[in-house]
Design a protein around this motif. Structure first.
Motif, PDB file in Angstrom:
ATOM      1  N   ASN A  81      45.467  47.958  35.758  1.00 47.52           N
ATOM      2  CA  ASN A  81      45.704  46.345  35.421  1.00 47.52           C
ATOM      3  C   ASN A  81      46.587  45.812  36.507  1.00 47.52           C
ATOM      4  N   VAL A  82      46.735  46.269  37.664  1.00 49.96           N
ATOM      5  CA  VAL A  82      47.391  45.548  38.773  1.00 49.96           C
ATOM      6  C   VAL A  82      46.431  45.786  39.934  1.00 49.96           C
ATOM      7  N   PHE A  83      46.269  44.306  40.253  1.00 52.76           N
ATOM      8  CA  PHE A  83      45.239  44.131  41.421  1.00 52.76           C
ATOM      9  C   PHE A  83      46.152  43.463  42.677  1.00 52.76           C
ATOM     10  N   MET A  84      46.067  44.554  43.584  1.00 53.31           N
ATOM     11  CA  MET A  84      46.814  44.096  44.975  1.00 53.31           C
ATOM     12  C   MET A  84      46.336  43.120  45.778  1.00 53.31           C
ATOM     13  N   ALA A  85      47.226  42.351  46.309  1.00 48.07           N
ATOM     14  CA  ALA A  85      46.862  41.413  47.284  1.00 48.07           C
ATOM     15  C   ALA A  85      46.046  41.794  48.464  1.00 48.07           C
ATOM     16  N   SER A  86      44.991  41.228  49.042  1.00 51.60           N
ATOM     17  CA  SER A  86      44.604  41.699  50.249  1.00 51.60           C
ATOM     18  C   SER A  86      44.441  40.357  51.248  1.00 51.60           C
ATOM     19  N   SER A  87      43.986  40.732  52.478  1.00 49.80           N
ATOM     20  CA  SER A  87      43.893  39.684  53.345  1.00 49.80           C
ATOM     21  C   SER A  87      42.955  38.567  52.985  1.00 49.80           C
ATOM     22  N   ILE A  88      42.184  39.030  51.956  1.00 48.29           N
ATOM     23  CA  ILE A  88      41.003  37.987  51.606  1.00 48.29           C
ATOM     24  C   ILE A  88      41.790  37.242  50.442  1.00 48.29           C
ATOM     25  N   VAL A  89      42.054  35.951  50.672  1.00 44.64           N
ATOM     26  CA  VAL A  89      42.571  35.037  49.586  1.00 44.64           C
ATOM     27  C   VAL A  89      42.012  35.217  48.218  1.00 44.64           C
ATOM     28  N   ASN A  90      42.457  35.304  47.189  1.00 43.90           N
ATOM     29  CA  ASN A  90      42.114  35.293  45.896  1.00 43.90           C
ATOM     30  C   ASN A  90      41.028  36.468  45.499  1.00 43.90           C
ATOM     31  N   ASP A  91      41.018  37.329  46.537  1.00 41.06           N
ATOM     32  CA  ASP A  91      40.050  38.632  46.214  1.00 41.06           C
ATOM     33  C   ASP A  91      40.534  39.316  45.036  1.00 41.06           C
ATOM     34  N   SER A  92      41.630  39.636  44.883  1.00 43.51           N
ATOM     35  CA  SER A  92      42.113  40.374  43.628  1.00 43.51           C
ATOM     36  C   SER A  92      42.127  39.319  42.349  1.00 43.51           C
ATOM     37  N   ILE A  93      42.237  38.476  42.459  1.00 48.41           N
ATOM     38  CA  ILE A  93      41.853  37.556  41.235  1.00 48.41           C
ATOM     39  C   ILE A  93      40.495  37.677  40.825  1.00 48.41           C
ATOM     40  N   ARG A  94      39.548  37.639  41.694  1.00 49.44           N
ATOM     41  CA  ARG A  94      38.203  37.584  41.135  1.00 49.44           C
ATOM     42  C   ARG A  94      37.943  39.020  40.811  1.00 49.44           C
ATOM     43  N   GLU A  95      38.541  40.249  41.330  1.00 54.36           N
ATOM     44  CA  GLU A  95      38.746  41.642  40.795  1.00 54.36           C
ATOM     45  C   GLU A  95      39.148  41.719  39.458  1.00 54.36           C
ATOM     46  N   ALA A  96      40.273  41.026  39.278  1.00 51.16           N
ATOM     47  CA  ALA A  96      40.895  40.856  37.970  1.00 51.16           C
ATOM     48  C   ALA A  96      40.093  40.266  36.965  1.00 51.16           C
ATOM     49  N   ALA A  97      39.418  39.123  37.076  1.00 54.45           N
ATOM     50  CA  ALA A  97      38.553  38.477  36.453  1.00 54.45           C
ATOM     51  C   ALA A  97      37.487  39.379  36.006  1.00 54.45           C
ATOM     52  N   LEU A  98      36.786  40.195  36.802  1.00 54.97           N
ATOM     53  CA  LEU A  98      35.601  40.982  36.647  1.00 54.97           C
ATOM     54  C   LEU A  98      36.115  42.143  35.788  1.00 54.97           C
ATOM     55  N   SER A  99      37.125  42.867  35.972  1.00 57.63           N
ATOM     56  CA  SER A  99      37.772  43.590  34.850  1.00 57.63           C
ATOM     57  C   SER A  99      38.254  43.114  33.660  1.00 57.63           C
ATOM     58  N   ALA A 100      38.675  42.071  33.721  1.00 63.01           N
ATOM     59  CA  ALA A 100      39.028  41.354  32.514  1.00 63.01           C
ATOM     60  C   ALA A 100      37.738  41.034  31.323  1.00 63.01           C
ATOM     61  N   ASN A 101      36.784  40.790  32.129  1.00 62.63           N
ATOM     62  CA  ASN A 101      35.459  40.379  31.458  1.00 62.63           C
ATOM     63  C   ASN A 101      34.930  41.735  31.068  1.00 62.63           C
ATOM     64  N   LYS A 102      34.981  42.736  31.873  1.00 62.16           N
ATOM     65  CA  LYS A 102      34.315  43.946  31.068  1.00 62.16           C
ATOM     66  C   LYS A 102      35.362  44.500  30.152  1.00 62.16           C
ATOM     67  N   TRP A 103      36.593  44.528  30.185  1.00 61.11           N
ATOM     68  CA  TRP A 103      37.358  44.770  29.169  1.00 61.11           C
ATOM     69  C   TRP A 103      36.997  44.006  27.919  1.00 61.11           C
ATOM     70  N   ILE A 104      36.775  42.834  27.776  1.00 64.59           N
ATOM     71  CA  ILE A 104      36.610  41.826  26.600  1.00 64.59           C
ATOM     72  C   ILE A 104      35.320  42.340  26.214  1.00 64.59           C
ATOM     73  N   LYS A 105      34.287  42.582  26.901  1.00 68.71           N
ATOM     74  CA  LYS A 105      32.873  42.940  26.710  1.00 68.71           C
ATOM     75  C   LYS A 105      33.114  44.270  25.835  1.00 68.71           C
ATOM     76  N   ALA A 106      33.571  45.170  26.431  1.00 67.56           N
ATOM     77  CA  ALA A 106      34.020  46.674  25.832  1.00 67.56           C
ATOM     78  C   ALA A 106      34.909  46.719  24.270  1.00 67.56           C
ATOM     79  N   ASN A 107      35.755  45.602  24.252  1.00 65.14           N
ATOM     80  CA  ASN A 107      36.556  45.492  22.932  1.00 65.14           C
ATOM     81  C   ASN A 107      36.000  44.384  22.032  1.00 65.14           C
ATOM     82  N   LYS A 108      34.841  43.825  22.595  1.00 65.89           N
ATOM     83  CA  LYS A 108      34.133  43.033  21.500  1.00 65.89           C
ATOM     84  C   LYS A 108      35.311  41.627  21.220  1.00 65.89           C
ATOM     85  N   ILE A 109      35.798  41.241  22.350  1.00 67.01           N
ATOM     86  CA  ILE A 109      36.910  40.033  21.913  1.00 67.01           C
ATOM     87  C   ILE A 109      35.976  38.847  22.318  1.00 67.01           C
ATOM     88  N   GLN A 110      36.030  37.992  21.489  1.00 63.52           N
ATOM     89  CA  GLN A 110      35.409  36.703  21.677  1.00 63.52           C
ATOM     90  C   GLN A 110      36.308  35.837  22.058  1.00 63.52           C
TER      91      GLN A 110
END
Length: 85
Positions: free
Chosen positions: A56-85
């Protein structure tokens, strides 16, 4: 989002650990994005990384906001897997 932070104060570390614990107890989780290596090492030393979970920790990279996008994708997968609305 911890963009450009190199160090967390003691109060922030204590708060983050407690917040992550409370989130887990309620069936939720904390995700951190744009994490610098120095912050991850601090979280490891203090035991907070274990509470948050390294996946649940997404490291900074040379591409600005790349880890934010990665975290958002992971969060959306987690929400779907846990049936959170």
């Amino acid at each position: 989002n911890l963009h450009d932070r190199k160090y967390l104060g003691t109060n922030v570390v204590v708060w983050m650990n407690e917040f992550a614990r409370k989130l887990h107890e309620s069936g939720n989780l904390l995700m951190l994005a744009e994490v610098e290596d120095s912050i991850k090492k601090q979280l490891e030393r203090t035991g907070v990384l274990e509470e948050i979970g390294s996946k649940n920790v997404f490291m900074a990279s040379s591409i600005v906001n790349d880890s934010i996008r990665e975290a958002a994708l992971s969060a959306n997968k987690w929400i779907k897997a846990n049936k959170i609305q």
